[in-house]
Design an enzyme around this catalytic site. Structure first.
Site, PDB file in Angstrom:
ATOM      1  CB  SER A 144      65.317  67.712  60.894  1.00 25.84           C
ATOM      2  OG  SER A 144      66.710  67.936  61.064  1.00 25.84           O
ATOM      3  CE1 TYR A 157      65.654  66.501  55.464  1.00 27.01           C
ATOM      4  CE2 TYR A 157      66.641  67.533  57.392  1.00 27.01           C
ATOM      5  CZ  TYR A 157      66.008  66.459  56.798  1.00 27.01           C
ATOM      6  OH  TYR A 157      65.708  65.342  57.546  1.00 27.01           O
TER       7      TYR A 157
END
Length: 252
Positions: A144, A157
């Site tokens: 990400s 995350y």
């Protein structure tokens, strides 16, 4: 030896994974892809892949449940036989979950869940599938943009995705004797149902992302799927252990 390639794509029934399966089909690559619960959407992808040019098989899998991986591998063996081969060529570890927890709010259970899906799942599913993978194959893991830049509410995350990027480099080192290249794709914010559809469905969030992105908009699944499919091809055979951010130039 077969004249076609076979890919395994986790989380292929929606979003980025769905687009990757369809892009692979356009290249003649047959896929085995996973879904967690929505069989109806998975069946739609199977039909679309056939229309695009290659068969695909959908298998149910919870990538956060490593105890299920041995059984899944046996399902893969049967699926490969259905496709007319014994081994596969490409692996895209795409399936994932979101988290909006902060440092003060994140719980041990939530962090464990992120670890199980995004790190432990990637590591041990790859390990279990390696005996079925052809030498000279290719692996793409999904990270990400949040592994590079930081913002509130993404501490679990973003940190676990940074770990995935390190894992990718170690995989590339250890799989080098088998000529298996391993790379990582790091999408920016993408307009899908991920994270409750916040990028797709919240105009304020979508606009804020566009304002911080050089190319002036939030990403779409079709921005990322072709990159995954490309990295899983022989055309990118000399690209190895690299992080490719697909984010339109966000937070440059």
């Amino acid at each position: 030896m077969s004249t076609f390639k076979v890919a395994i794509v986790t989380g292929g029934s929606r979003g980025i994974g769905r687009d990757a399966v369809l892009r692979l089909a356009q290249r003649g690559v047959r896929s085995i892809f996973t879904y967690q619960t929505n069989r109806e959407e998975a069946d739609k992808v199977v039909a679309l892949a056939a229309q695009a040019g290659a068969p695909a098989i959908a298998l149910a899998l919870d990538v956060g449940d490593s105890a299920s991986f041995d059984g899944f591998v046996e399902q893969v063996r049967k699926a490969l036989a259905t496709l007319g081969v014994q081994r596969f060529d490409y692996l895209a570890n795409n399936a994932g979950t979101s988290s909006s927890a902060t440092l003060e709010s994140i719980t041990e259970a939530e962090m464990d869940a992120l670890y199980n899906v995004h790190f432990k799942g990637v590591l041990f599913l790859t390990q279990k599938l390696l005996p079925l993978m052809n030498d000279g194959g290719r692996i793409v893991n999904i990270s990400s943009g949040l592994a590079r830049f930081s913002m509130p509410g993404r501490i679990g995350y973003g940190a676990i995705k940074a770990a995935v990027e390190a894992l990718t480099r170690y995989m590339a080192v250890e799989l080098a004797p088998r000529r298996i290249a391993v790379n990582v794709v790091a999408p920016g914010p993408i307009a899908t149902d991920f994270s409750g559809g916040i990028v797709r469905d919240n105009p304020q969030v979508n606009s804020a992302i566009a304002q911080h992105t050089a190319l002036g908009r939030a990403g779409l699944p079709e921005d990322v799927g072709p990159v995954i499919a490309g990295l899983l091809s022989d055309e990118f055979g000399w690209v190895n252990a690299q992080r490719i951010e697909v984010a339109g130039g966000i937070h440059i």
